[in-house]
Design a protein around this motif. Structure first.
Motif, PDB file in Angstrom:
ATOM      1  N   ASN A  66      25.768  -3.422  -9.023  1.00 35.48           N
ATOM      2  CA  ASN A  66      24.891  -2.865  -9.995  1.00 35.48           C
ATOM      3  C   ASN A  66      25.495  -3.178 -11.454  1.00 35.48           C
ATOM      4  O   ASN A  66      25.450  -2.035 -12.330  1.00 35.48           O
ATOM      5  CB  ASN A  66      24.871  -1.163  -9.729  1.00 35.48           C
ATOM      6  CG  ASN A  66      23.877  -0.826  -8.846  1.00 35.48           C
ATOM      7  OD1 ASN A  66      22.748  -1.648  -8.742  1.00 35.48           O
ATOM      8  ND2 ASN A  66      24.318   0.089  -8.073  1.00 35.48           N
ATOM      9  N   THR A  68      25.093  -4.816 -14.687  1.00 36.38           N
ATOM     10  CA  THR A  68      24.133  -5.794 -15.027  1.00 36.38           C
ATOM     11  C   THR A  68      23.989  -6.317 -16.605  1.00 36.38           C
ATOM     12  O   THR A  68      23.381  -7.112 -16.889  1.00 36.38           O
ATOM     13  CB  THR A  68      22.741  -4.872 -15.050  1.00 36.38           C
ATOM     14  OG1 THR A  68      22.970  -3.534 -15.645  1.00 36.38           O
ATOM     15  CG2 THR A  68      22.218  -4.549 -13.555  1.00 36.38           C
ATOM     16  N   ASP A  69      25.035  -5.824 -17.346  1.00 39.20           N
ATOM     17  CA  ASP A  69      25.168  -6.280 -18.665  1.00 39.20           C
ATOM     18  C   ASP A  69      25.445  -7.749 -18.886  1.00 39.20           C
ATOM     19  O   ASP A  69      26.449  -7.971 -18.093  1.00 39.20           O
ATOM     20  CB  ASP A  69      25.970  -5.152 -19.532  1.00 39.20           C
ATOM     21  CG  ASP A  69      26.171  -5.371 -21.073  1.00 39.20           C
ATOM     22  OD1 ASP A  69      25.224  -5.028 -21.468  1.00 39.20           O
ATOM     23  OD2 ASP A  69      26.928  -6.380 -21.223  1.00 39.20           O
ATOM     24  N   LEU A 133      29.410  -2.875 -27.408  1.00 34.99           N
ATOM     25  CA  LEU A 133      28.670  -1.673 -27.492  1.00 34.99           C
ATOM     26  C   LEU A 133      27.326  -1.729 -28.228  1.00 34.99           C
ATOM     27  O   LEU A 133      26.707  -0.609 -28.279  1.00 34.99           O
ATOM     28  CB  LEU A 133      29.493  -0.435 -28.276  1.00 34.99           C
ATOM     29  CG  LEU A 133      30.721  -0.146 -27.828  1.00 34.99           C
ATOM     30  CD1 LEU A 133      31.831   0.902 -28.721  1.00 34.99           C
ATOM     31  CD2 LEU A 133      30.723   0.405 -26.366  1.00 34.99           C
ATOM     32  N   ASN A 135      24.409  -2.507 -27.705  1.00 40.25           N
ATOM     33  CA  ASN A 135      23.165  -2.148 -26.954  1.00 40.25           C
ATOM     34  C   ASN A 135      23.379  -0.559 -26.647  1.00 40.25           C
ATOM     35  O   ASN A 135      22.519  -0.327 -25.510  1.00 40.25           O
ATOM     36  CB  ASN A 135      22.698  -2.837 -25.891  1.00 40.25           C
ATOM     37  CG  ASN A 135      22.374  -4.274 -26.391  1.00 40.25           C
ATOM     38  OD1 ASN A 135      21.944  -4.413 -27.807  1.00 40.25           O
ATOM     39  ND2 ASN A 135      22.614  -5.296 -25.790  1.00 40.25           N
ATOM     40  N   SER A 136      24.337   0.020 -26.901  1.00 43.49           N
ATOM     41  CA  SER A 136      24.679   1.248 -26.111  1.00 43.49           C
ATOM     42  C   SER A 136      24.024   2.546 -26.750  1.00 43.49           C
ATOM     43  O   SER A 136      24.183   3.521 -26.317  1.00 43.49           O
ATOM     44  CB  SER A 136      26.289   1.516 -25.989  1.00 43.49           C
ATOM     45  OG  SER A 136      26.608   0.291 -25.272  1.00 43.49           O
ATOM     46  N   LEU A 183      39.420   8.208 -17.878  1.00 43.22           N
ATOM     47  CA  LEU A 183      38.378   7.774 -18.023  1.00 43.22           C
ATOM     48  C   LEU A 183      38.090   6.664 -19.047  1.00 43.22           C
ATOM     49  O   LEU A 183      36.880   5.823 -19.293  1.00 43.22           O
ATOM     50  CB  LEU A 183      37.307   8.786 -18.886  1.00 43.22           C
ATOM     51  CG  LEU A 183      37.035  10.236 -17.897  1.00 43.22           C
ATOM     52  CD1 LEU A 183      36.443  11.213 -18.709  1.00 43.22           C
ATOM     53  CD2 LEU A 183      36.267   9.716 -16.797  1.00 43.22           C
ATOM     54  N   LEU A 184      39.136   6.337 -19.812  1.00 42.54           N
ATOM     55  CA  LEU A 184      38.864   5.211 -20.891  1.00 42.54           C
ATOM     56  C   LEU A 184      38.888   3.994 -20.089  1.00 42.54           C
ATOM     57  O   LEU A 184      38.781   2.747 -20.807  1.00 42.54           O
ATOM     58  CB  LEU A 184      39.769   5.254 -21.896  1.00 42.54           C
ATOM     59  CG  LEU A 184      39.704   6.391 -22.730  1.00 42.54           C
ATOM     60  CD1 LEU A 184      40.858   6.484 -23.744  1.00 42.54           C
ATOM     61  CD2 LEU A 184      38.409   5.840 -23.704  1.00 42.54           C
ATOM     62  N   GLU A 186      37.100   2.151 -18.201  1.00 45.17           N
ATOM     63  CA  GLU A 186      35.713   1.282 -18.558  1.00 45.17           C
ATOM     64  C   GLU A 186      35.098   1.574 -19.781  1.00 45.17           C
ATOM     65  O   GLU A 186      33.825   1.708 -20.035  1.00 45.17           O
ATOM     66  CB  GLU A 186      34.793   1.505 -17.494  1.00 45.17           C
ATOM     67  CG  GLU A 186      35.338   0.897 -15.991  1.00 45.17           C
ATOM     68  CD  GLU A 186      34.320   1.116 -14.960  1.00 45.17           C
ATOM     69  OE1 GLU A 186      33.254   0.575 -14.946  1.00 45.17           O
ATOM     70  OE2 GLU A 186      34.692   1.971 -14.108  1.00 45.17           O
ATOM     71  N   ALA A 187      36.113   1.527 -20.604  1.00 43.91           N
ATOM     72  CA  ALA A 187      35.697   2.059 -22.077  1.00 43.91           C
ATOM     73  C   ALA A 187      34.550   1.246 -22.618  1.00 43.91           C
ATOM     74  O   ALA A 187      33.761   1.856 -23.425  1.00 43.91           O
ATOM     75  CB  ALA A 187      36.772   1.859 -22.978  1.00 43.91           C
ATOM     76  N   PHE A 188      34.335  -0.051 -22.486  1.00 51.45           N
ATOM     77  CA  PHE A 188      33.547  -0.546 -23.262  1.00 51.45           C
ATOM     78  C   PHE A 188      32.170  -1.147 -22.258  1.00 51.45           C
ATOM     79  O   PHE A 188      31.439  -2.170 -22.569  1.00 51.45           O
ATOM     80  CB  PHE A 188      33.927  -1.725 -23.905  1.00 51.45           C
ATOM     81  CG  PHE A 188      35.200  -1.295 -25.007  1.00 51.45           C
ATOM     82  CD1 PHE A 188      34.861  -0.472 -25.831  1.00 51.45           C
ATOM     83  CD2 PHE A 188      36.465  -1.563 -24.608  1.00 51.45           C
ATOM     84  CE1 PHE A 188      35.811  -0.117 -26.677  1.00 51.45           C
ATOM     85  CE2 PHE A 188      37.548  -1.156 -25.466  1.00 51.45           C
ATOM     86  CZ  PHE A 188      37.120  -0.392 -26.517  1.00 51.45           C
ATOM     87  N   GLY A 189      32.176  -0.473 -21.195  1.00 48.54           N
ATOM     88  CA  GLY A 189      31.015  -0.961 -20.353  1.00 48.54           C
ATOM     89  C   GLY A 189      31.531  -1.096 -18.913  1.00 48.54           C
ATOM     90  O   GLY A 189      32.491  -1.221 -18.666  1.00 48.54           O
ATOM     91  N   PRO A 190      30.364  -0.586 -17.957  1.00 51.33           N
ATOM     92  CA  PRO A 190      30.805  -0.651 -16.563  1.00 51.33           C
ATOM     93  C   PRO A 190      31.120  -2.129 -16.057  1.00 51.33           C
ATOM     94  O   PRO A 190      30.402  -2.756 -16.303  1.00 51.33           O
ATOM     95  CB  PRO A 190      29.704  -0.117 -16.031  1.00 51.33           C
ATOM     96  CG  PRO A 190      28.569  -0.245 -16.907  1.00 51.33           C
ATOM     97  CD  PRO A 190      28.959  -0.209 -18.346  1.00 51.33           C
TER      98      PRO A 190
ATOM     99  N   ASP B 399      24.356   5.232 -24.000  1.00 53.03           N
ATOM    100  CA  ASP B 399      24.324   5.095 -22.741  1.00 53.03           C
ATOM    101  C   ASP B 399      25.735   5.717 -22.105  1.00 53.03           C
ATOM    102  O   ASP B 399      26.470   6.256 -22.831  1.00 53.03           O
ATOM    103  CB  ASP B 399      24.090   3.686 -22.472  1.00 53.03           C
ATOM    104  CG  ASP B 399      25.519   2.702 -22.770  1.00 53.03           C
ATOM    105  OD1 ASP B 399      26.470   3.372 -23.287  1.00 53.03           O
ATOM    106  OD2 ASP B 399      25.401   1.484 -22.492  1.00 53.03           O
ATOM    107  N   THR B 401      28.328   4.166 -21.277  1.00 54.58           N
ATOM    108  CA  THR B 401      29.427   3.938 -22.051  1.00 54.58           C
ATOM    109  C   THR B 401      30.043   4.688 -23.216  1.00 54.58           C
ATOM    110  O   THR B 401      31.153   5.258 -23.291  1.00 54.58           O
ATOM    111  CB  THR B 401      29.521   2.605 -22.229  1.00 54.58           C
ATOM    112  OG1 THR B 401      29.193   1.798 -21.095  1.00 54.58           O
ATOM    113  CG2 THR B 401      30.880   1.957 -22.752  1.00 54.58           C
TER     114      THR B 401
END
Lengths: 212, 977
Positions: A66, A68-69, A133, A135-136, A183-184, A186-190, B399, B401
């Motif tokens: 999963n 996907t980015d 980030l 598209n976040s 929690l940090l 995966e700070a910049f995306g999974p 999102d 993140t």
């Protein structure tokens, strides 16, 4: 599979089990088989290649984990592909998955940092954060500068994580920040699979062997 | 079908062409397919009915062409027509595109069979359907029956769908009505004379309206009597409340349901408009009524009801899509069904008001104060405010993140400050945080919980969270097998469950069971794997939450039923203090229930509780002592405490007098333990008695209550009474007699009474005018104090010097006793009778005084009691009052004899002892002898003559003798005649 040389399999397994700490021999064997299955699928379209290519690996990431980015997927491939030859060898595959599936926190921190360090210079810079980030955030249509939010977020994050105040994140900054707040990671995306994905993948790959 | 269609089908408002059309909704779709099924089947299943000709043909615009109809039809210029004709010669089917008319079901079903889009066709038809009428008599009845059956089927279907939506409305309506009912009555604080439901029957979905009215969204009918208008008959529907024409019974006439006035948001606003008295007074009400007035704005009825369905399906869709699809599309704003706050949660500002209107009186004032203060503090932090605003915006728009990043930044703020807590809520952050809990993103949920855990320390946030259905989101998280997340969720629940409604909600959501399940972690050893450590932490937080929840007695029961007690018992052996505190806290909270006390003993927890008395941690010591205080009511438990060296440990706790809570708990435990003499002996080894006496000054009342009560238990042993006297305890006790705390007064008088059996102590009491002080407590309004004081008076009167004199000097003292004889409390009556017996014992002048005040009829009145204790002392009092011969006659006349005879037939020997004396005294009167005899006293007296106690036997014999002598005299006199 049947075509695979039993001896070759054993020798690779032996060799790998010395490098890899989170898998046992049986699991390594399963992963090698999985590797060759994937390689086989890939070969169906062309001639033999030295390893899994980017496309095939990305589809694994996408469907099994999963992730996907685009940028993250490339980052993960880059992290797995230690020798930077554009292909994942069986060794890279197993070593990568070792951290990916079962890594300890410190291993995962290093892994995530490498994924986010897009240009591989040892730092996550403002630009890299911005790209990651980009598209976040859904910006409101009436806002003047749609990127303003992202820039602001980058500053906020930098303020939180940049301990030596040099305007970019070094590995040490990153490690410190994540140790403080997990929690940090995966700070910049999974870029790590969630528990369900790990479970499903391991269930499939490691179980198959038993059935055979 | 007519009613189903007019009532249930959802029509669009009149379109431009002026005709109504059926809206494209899920409900209508169901209706359509039901009807279609019916029409298609009617020809084969009920051929005769299908041929019934309609009074007027069905006509609609069709998509059929003439070419579609072939065999069996006549083609003419005007179109196609059927061969069948009705009585007046018109064809039963006539198709002249685009118009078609059909006059019976068989043709209708044929026609539909030919159509491509049957539903569209039927839809067009239905829009004209009202003209449906059969003609042929015989078949008509059948058809009508059929139609009725169909009607019913459809209604059932519809009801199923609707009842889901209705559920939310009804609970809100019920809240409002329940609150309003509190204002009904005759006193001047009432707002309404009465408010009642028309029907007492409540459907499973919470509605009280008949099903066919429920379809219209009506939920219940109420009749309201105000102070200034005619009785109002109101319909409560999901649209709001409105007056109807007068629904007075469950199944009223259709006309009665008609709406006669405008629709109001809720019943309260309707009443405000209709009744001046109501609207004027509702504003005058004191603040604690304010909260009840507007329990929840009913605008939410609508919101939650109709939207919930679409929201749910949307959510299901998106969640199922999510599985297969990429996670990257996750964006807080891209799935509006889930994230836009106005859907499931009302906007922050209006919620603020709600929170206010719901809270308890004190905190409401407090909140109002805080709110006023609030903007000022904000003014000091404009930049912080701006920063927070931005973060919450990102939280909403980013999102997963960005959500996590933002939450990490939020955690940087000092969230313990109330300013931030309230700002997060008011800026809508709480909404988003709670919404995140409903997603499947574990990292986001963990982040959200980390913030909620901190801000939920604020009472206002707790209330807001419950209002926003946060508990409903938190409870399911306990099922996710991620111990870190479970721990956070449980800890947050522990904070939220600080008030009753929250605790109730946790129970209703099934939270108790889940929390109890968290407790189930085996390891109790001190070395744990990281994973086990997380499990233990989850169990600890579960215990914390249960501790908060266990303040409601229903929750105690729920914890027990969920099998929580053995799990708590296992955790009680944990070596970690931070685990032991919530576990012991829960246990001591629950030990108010007998089932728990028994379980604590049988599960072997006493040992652990006693051991923890010697813990390093004072809080743990305190909870353990409280638990022991509650459990030691039971004798076996006290023995166990003794066995595990409880007294020694408790004695040591007295050396920390600076911690008042601990001291109160410890002295409480000492009190209960000292009910067993074995424990008292142990306590004496540690000179606890002296320590207790020294504690009797300058301590808070909650300590004093226990200390004094413990002294009372110690004083049951003769030497201890002397010690108390010697160490100045009597003086301190007498000083406490002037206090106000009723629990304390009960214990002080009780202890003083026990001490008064020692003559030296009695001398001190006399010297300090103790008799007068105790006597004056008979004036205390509390029956417990009255009886305790009266009991204490008995030994004081018995042992005091010149008591007779000093009593008579007590102005109004005897009247006070007389007054208390009219009490309804048996304990008070018994104790006062005992006092009367003491003061009349050998003191005839007191009998005379009391007789003057009318003691005889009062005592005679009481004789009908069945309370054995009261019987005993009453008989004693009567016996002494009978020393005066007139009183014997008076008791007889007042009818006291017959009931007293019953006393000797009871099986309580203490009652016998006093009763025979009374009977002996009474038998000195001739008339009494007759009634004694006629009431059959002889037989039981003969038995009592063989009593071990010589006095009893003597009195019984004396009584029989008196009766016998009378009989003899009687015989003798007859003989003479």
């Amino acid at each position: 599979m049947s075509t695979m040389n039993r001896k070759l399999l054993e020798s690779i397994t032996d060799k790998m089990s010395r490098y890899v700490e989170h898998f046992d021999k049986n699991e390594i064997e399963c992963l090698i088989r999985e590797f060759y299955v994937l390689l086989g699928e890939q070969n169906a379209h062309g001639k033999a290649v030295p390893g899994l290519d980017r496309g095939k690996f990305r589809s694994v990431l996408h469907h099994a984990f999963n992730i996907t980015d685009d940028m993250i997927m490339d980052g993960v491939f880059r992290t797995f592909d230690k020798d930077n030859d554009g292909f994942l060898s069986v060794k890279e595959w197993i070593a990568g998955l070792c951290v990916f599936l079962r890594g300890r926190l410190d291993e995962k921190i290093k892994y995530c940092f490498t994924v986010y360090d897009l240009n591989n210079d040892g730092y996550i810079s403002r630009d890299e954060m911005f790209h990651l980030l980009k598209n976040s955030l859904t910006s409101q249509p009436n806002e003047e500068d749609p990127d303003e939010g992202i820039k602001d977020l980058v500053e906020i994050t930098l303020k939180k994580m940049d301990h030596d105040h040099d305007g970019k994140l070094s590995l040490i900054d990153f490690v410190t920040a994540v140790k403080e707040e997990n929690l940090l990671l995966e700070a910049f995306g999974p870029c790590l699979p969630d528990l369900t994905a790990i479970y499903t993948f391991e269930e499939r790959v490691f179980k198959e062997e038993e059935e055979q | 079908m007519g009613s189903a269609l007019t009532r249930a089908a959802q029509w669009t408002s009149s379109s431009a062409s002026g005709s109504r059309t059926l809206a494209l909704t899920l409900l209508n779709q169901t209706l359509l397919s039901e009807i279609l099924q019916f029409v298609e089947d009617v020809k084969s299943l009920h051929p005769q009915s299908a041929e019934v000709v309609f009074e007027e043909p069905l006509q609609w615009r069709t998509a059929l062409q003439t070419s579609d109809l072939q065999a069996g039809y006549k083609i003419s210029d005007s179109g196609v027509q059927s061969e069948q004709q009705d009585s007046s010669g018109r064809p039963l089917l006539l198709l002249s595109p685009p118009h078609v008319s059909v006059s019976c079901f068989s043709l209708l079903s044929e026609l539909l069979y030919l159509c491509e889009d049957k539903e569209a066709e039927l839809r067009a038809c239905l829009e004209e359907i009202d003209k449906l009428r059969g003609k042929d008599r015989n078949a008509k009845v059948q058809l009508l029956q059929l139609l009725q059956r169909l009607n019913k089927q459809i209604l059932d279907k519809v009801l199923q769908q609707i009842s889901e939506q209705v559920h939310l409305h009804t609970s809100l309506m019920k809240n409002e009505l329940d609150s309003l009912m509190l204002f009904c009555g005759d006193d001047d604080r009432s707002l309404l004379k009465s408010l009642r439901y028309i029907s007492d029957f409540e459907f499973a979905n919470g509605c009280r309206a008949p099903p066919h009215r429920q379809l219209l969204g009506e939920m219940a009918y109420v009749a309201v009597e105000t102070y200034d208008t005619e009785p109002l008959y109101v319909s409560c529907s999901s649209r709001g409340a409105f007056l109807n024409k007068g629904v007075k019974v469950y199944e009223a006439d259709d006309n009665d349901y008609e709406q006669t006035g405008e629709t109001f948001e809720d019943l309260t606003s309707l009443l405000k408009k209709k009744s001046c008295y109501f609207s004027q007074n509702i504003h005058k009400e004191d603040p604690n009524r304010q909260q009840l007035r507007n329990p929840e704005p009913l605008t939410k009825w609508r919101e939650n009801g109709l939207l919930s369905d679409t929201r749910k399906s949307e959510e299901q869709k998106s969640s199922s899509a999510e599985k297969g699809k990429s996670k990257a599309e996750f964006s807080l704003s891209s799935s509006p069904g889930r994230y836009s706050p106005q859907k499931s949660r009302t906007p922050a500002r209006s919620r603020l008001k709600e929170a206010l209107s719901e809270s308890s009186p004190e905190s409401e004032e407090e909140e109002a104060e805080q709110l006023e203060r609030h903007p000022e503090t904000n003014a000091d932090l404009p930049s912080e405010q701006l920063r927070l605003q931005k973060l919450i915006k990102y939280l909403r728009e980013g999102d997963q993140t960005v959500t996590v990043l933002t939450m990490c930044s939020l955690m940087e703020l000092d969230l313990k400050q109330e300013t931030y807590q309230l700002a997060i809520r008011d800026l809508g952050g709480l909404d988003v945080l709670l919404n995140i809990l409903d997603t499947k993103e574990m990292r986001c949920i963990i982040g959200s919980l980390k913030i909620l855990r901190v801000i939920s320390h604020s009472a206002q946030i707790q209330r807001s969270m419950v209002k926003m259905k946060g508990v409903q989101s938190l409870v399911p998280l306990l099922d996710i097998s991620l111990p870190e997340l479970q721990a956070l969720a449980a800890e947050t629940l522990a904070n939220v469950a600080k008030f009753r409604k929250a605790r109730r909600t946790v129970r209703h959501c099934g939270g108790i069971d889940k929390l109890v399940r968290l407790l189930d972690c085996a390891p109790t050893s001190s070395s744990l794997s990281p994973r086990e450590e997380l499990d233990v932490e989850a169990a600890r937080c579960g215990a914390l939450a249960l501790w908060s929840c266990s303040r409601s007695s229903r929750n105690k029961e729920a914890i027990r039923r969920a099998g929580g007690i053995p799990l708590l018992g296992r955790l009680l052996r944990s070596p970690h203090v931070n685990m032991l505190i919530p576990v012991t806290g829960t246990l001591q909270e629950c030990a108010s229930e007998e089932s728990y006390r028994n379980a604590v003993r049988s599960e072997g927890m006493i040992k652990d509780l006693v051991r923890n008395l010697s813990s390093e941690n004072q809080e743990l010591q305190m909870h353990s002592a409280s638990a022991i205080f509650k459990c030691a009511e039971d004798e076996k438990t006290r023995d166990l405490i003794n066995q595990y060296r409880g007294p020694q440990r408790l004695a040591l706790l007295l050396s920390k007098p600076e911690n008042k809570q601990l001291l109160a708990a410890a002295t409480g435990a000492i009190w209960k333990c000292s009910i067993s003499p074995k424990n008292v002996t142990k306590f004496q080894e540690y000179r606890v008695l002296e320590k207790l006496v020294s504690l009797m000054s300058e301590q808070p009342e909650e300590v004093l209550v226990n200390v004094v009560a413990a002294l009372g238990e110690f004083a049951k042993i003769q030497e201890n009474r002397a010690v108390i006297g010697q160490s100045g305890g009597i003086e301190k006790l007498v000083r406490l007699l002037t206090g106000r705390n009723q629990a304390l007064l009960v214990n002080v008088t009780r202890t003083l009474g026990i001490c008064a059996t020692d003559m030296k102590n009695m001398a001190i009491i006399d010297q300090l005018d103790g008799l007068r002080l105790v006597w004056s407590l008979l004036k205390n309004p509390s029956p417990e104090v009255q009886s305790s004081a009266a009991w204490a008076l008995c030994p004081i009167i018995q042992n005091g010097k010149d008591v007779g004199e000093s009593m008579r000097r007590l102005i109004g003292g005897f009247q006070l006793l007389i007054k208390l004889l009219k009490s309804t409390n048996n304990e008070v009556l018994a104790s006062v009778c005992a006092v009367i017996a003491k003061i009349t014992e050998d003191k005839e002048e007191n009998v005379a005084l009391l007789t003057d005040y009318g003691v005889v009829p009062l005592l005679a009145n009481l004789t009908s009691t069945t309370d054995e204790c009261l019987r005993r002392h009453l008989a004693e009092a009567i016996a002494y009052c009978c020393m005066w011969s007139q009183n014997r006659t008076a008791f007889g006349k007042a009818g006291a004899v017959a009931p007293l005879v019953r006393y000797v037939k009871s099986d309580n020997s203490q009652v016998h002892e006093t009763t025979v004396v009374a009977l002996y005294q009474l038998s000195k009167d001739v008339d009494n002898c007759i009634s004694l005899h006629s009431n059959g006293v002889i037989q039981p007296l003969l038995e009592l003559m063989g009593h071990d106690n010589e006095d009893v036997a003597f009195m019984a014999a004396g009584c029989v003798r008196n009766i016998r002598m009378l009989a003899n005299a009687n015989k003798f006199s007859k003989w003479i005649d």
